[in-house]
Scaffold this motif. Structure first.
Motif, PDB file in Angstrom:
ATOM      1  N   PRO A  13       0.690  -1.244  -0.049  1.00 19.62           N
ATOM      2  CA  PRO A  13       0.051   0.061   0.017  1.00 19.62           C
ATOM      3  C   PRO A  13       0.982   1.339  -0.084  1.00 19.62           C
ATOM      4  O   PRO A  13       1.987   1.225   0.701  1.00 19.62           O
ATOM      5  N   LEU A  15       2.548   2.538  -2.063  1.00 13.96           N
ATOM      6  CA  LEU A  15       3.952   2.705  -3.004  1.00 13.96           C
ATOM      7  C   LEU A  15       3.392   3.150  -4.321  1.00 13.96           C
ATOM      8  O   LEU A  15       4.325   3.554  -5.194  1.00 13.96           O
ATOM      9  N   ARG A  21       5.205  11.106  -2.308  1.00 16.15           N
ATOM     10  CA  ARG A  21       4.844  10.537  -0.911  1.00 16.15           C
ATOM     11  C   ARG A  21       5.974  10.856  -0.020  1.00 16.15           C
ATOM     12  O   ARG A  21       7.097  10.085  -0.404  1.00 16.15           O
ATOM     13  N   TYR A  26      11.016   8.748   1.543  1.00 11.42           N
ATOM     14  CA  TYR A  26      11.169   7.851   0.370  1.00 11.42           C
ATOM     15  C   TYR A  26      11.790   8.461  -0.836  1.00 11.42           C
ATOM     16  O   TYR A  26      11.981   7.737  -1.827  1.00 11.42           O
ATOM     17  N   ASN A  78       8.080  -5.777  -0.941  1.00 12.10           N
ATOM     18  CA  ASN A  78       7.994  -4.490  -0.280  1.00 12.10           C
ATOM     19  C   ASN A  78       6.612  -4.523   0.320  1.00 12.10           C
ATOM     20  O   ASN A  78       5.551  -3.886  -0.357  1.00 12.10           O
ATOM     21  N   ALA A  80       5.360  -3.006   2.587  1.00  9.96           N
ATOM     22  CA  ALA A  80       5.063  -1.460   3.197  1.00  9.96           C
ATOM     23  C   ALA A  80       4.308  -1.512   4.428  1.00  9.96           C
ATOM     24  O   ALA A  80       4.795  -2.289   5.222  1.00  9.96           O
ATOM     25  N   ALA A  81       3.154  -0.867   4.970  1.00 10.91           N
ATOM     26  CA  ALA A  81       2.711  -1.010   6.083  1.00 10.91           C
ATOM     27  C   ALA A  81       2.216  -2.281   6.559  1.00 10.91           C
ATOM     28  O   ALA A  81       2.271  -2.683   7.891  1.00 10.91           O
ATOM     29  N   HIS A  84       4.301  -4.723   9.117  1.00  5.89           N
ATOM     30  CA  HIS A  84       4.181  -4.402  10.642  1.00  5.89           C
ATOM     31  C   HIS A  84       2.909  -4.860  11.091  1.00  5.89           C
ATOM     32  O   HIS A  84       2.755  -4.759  12.369  1.00  5.89           O
ATOM     33  N   HIS A 104      12.841  -2.647   1.653  1.00 10.40           N
ATOM     34  CA  HIS A 104      12.193  -1.517   2.002  1.00 10.40           C
ATOM     35  C   HIS A 104      12.970  -0.354   1.545  1.00 10.40           C
ATOM     36  O   HIS A 104      14.274  -0.424   1.391  1.00 10.40           O
ATOM     37  N   LEU A 105      12.385   0.820   1.191  1.00 14.47           N
ATOM     38  CA  LEU A 105      13.349   1.958   0.518  1.00 14.47           C
ATOM     39  C   LEU A 105      14.005   2.600   1.991  1.00 14.47           C
ATOM     40  O   LEU A 105      15.050   2.824   1.725  1.00 14.47           O
ATOM     41  N   SER A 106      13.087   2.853   2.853  1.00 16.96           N
ATOM     42  CA  SER A 106      13.643   3.453   4.136  1.00 16.96           C
ATOM     43  C   SER A 106      14.157   2.323   4.977  1.00 16.96           C
ATOM     44  O   SER A 106      14.016   1.095   4.626  1.00 16.96           O
ATOM     45  N   PRO A 108      12.953   0.681   8.384  1.00 21.31           N
ATOM     46  CA  PRO A 108      12.057   0.996   9.396  1.00 21.31           C
ATOM     47  C   PRO A 108      12.672   1.002  10.874  1.00 21.31           C
ATOM     48  O   PRO A 108      12.106   1.451  11.573  1.00 21.31           O
ATOM     49  N   ARG A 111      12.993   4.066  12.449  1.00 19.90           N
ATOM     50  CA  ARG A 111      11.989   5.035  12.582  1.00 19.90           C
ATOM     51  C   ARG A 111      11.132   4.877  13.621  1.00 19.90           C
ATOM     52  O   ARG A 111      11.558   4.402  14.649  1.00 19.90           O
ATOM     53  N   ARG A 115       7.237   0.524  13.905  1.00 17.00           N
ATOM     54  CA  ARG A 115       7.629  -0.127  12.225  1.00 17.00           C
ATOM     55  C   ARG A 115       8.953  -0.926  12.698  1.00 17.00           C
ATOM     56  O   ARG A 115       9.623  -1.633  11.627  1.00 17.00           O
TER      57      ARG A 115
HETATM   58  C1  DQA Z   1       8.424   0.742   3.741  1.00 19.20           C
HETATM   59  C2  DQA Z   1       8.542   0.824   5.012  1.00 19.20           C
HETATM   60  C3  DQA Z   1       7.198   0.836   5.933  1.00 19.20           C
HETATM   61  O1  DQA Z   1       7.384   1.134   7.331  1.00 19.20           O
HETATM   62  C4  DQA Z   1       6.090   1.689   5.320  1.00 19.20           C
HETATM   63  O2  DQA Z   1       4.978   1.657   6.076  1.00 19.20           O
HETATM   64  C5  DQA Z   1       6.040   1.992   4.101  1.00 19.20           C
HETATM   65  C6  DQA Z   1       7.341   1.898   3.027  1.00 19.20           C
HETATM   66  C7  DQA Z   1       9.824   1.263   2.833  1.00 19.20           C
HETATM   67  O3  DQA Z   1       9.962   0.820   1.805  1.00 19.20           O
HETATM   68  O4  DQA Z   1      10.491   1.883   3.531  1.00 19.20           O
HETATM   69  O5  DQA Z   1       4.989   2.175   3.292  1.00 19.20           O
HETATM   70  O6  DQA Z   1       8.063  -0.355   3.350  1.00 19.20           O
END
Ligand code: DQA
Length: 146
Positions: A13, A15, A21, A26, A78, A80-81, A84, A104-106, A108, A111, A115
């Motif tokens: 979700p 992405l 965003r 990101y 990935n 995403a949310a 977690h 993951h791009l970031s 987690p 953060r 996460r």
């Molecule tokens: C993410 C990290 C997740 O915590 C976040 O909810 C995302 C993107 C990342 O690619 O850094 O939506 O998966």
């Protein structure tokens, strides 16, 4: 001629909004740009790519099953949310034969506390994170080496 083995690269979700965003987290690379770079990297390894994005948890579960049915070489995800929150994605990762690699791009871990838990990570063979687009490319190199 045998078909090249396929990597499923699945994105969860929000992405679809990459590029605009939270660019301070990101970056400004779009998902289309990530897809193009992933296709190029996979082709260097002689691998085909099935690159997808959805905002729906159950669709990701279905796609993990599809990767299994297709005898994919690996699944790079990935989530995403849903990383977690989703026991369903973890159970799917454990239920299928293709190895799952988390991306993951970031990072987690650096953060918010919520996460720091990754359910899908419990069912993944590796995790690449914190590098933006190169996280995906490192995951493809790892998948090719499996
Ligand atoms: C993410 C990290 C997740 O915590 C976040 O909810 C995302 C993107 C990342 O690619 O850094 O939506 O998966």
């Amino acid at each position: 001629q045998p078909m090249p083995s396929t990597l499923f690269i699945l994105n969860g979700p929000n992405l679809n909004l990459l590029g605009t965003r939270e660019p301070e987290i990101y970056g400004t690379t779009t998902l289309a740009e990530i897809e193009a770079a992933c296709a190029g990297k996979a082709h260097e390894h002689g691998l085909a790519v099935e690159f997808r994005q959805t905002n729906h948890e159950g669709t990701l579960v279905d796609w993990l099953h599809e990767a299994h049915a297709a005898d994919a070489k690996a699944v790079i995800i990935n989530a995403a949310a849903y990383t977690h929150t989703s026991v369903a994605l973890l159970d799917a990762a454990k239920a299928i034969t293709p190895p799952v690699i988390e991306v993951h791009l970031s990072d987690p871990q650096t953060r918010e506390d919520f996460r720091h838990v990754s359910y899908i990570g419990e069912g993944a063979v590796a995790c690449f994170k914190g590098k933006g687009l190169p996280s995906y490319l490192d995951a493809i190199d790892a998948a090719a080496a499996l």
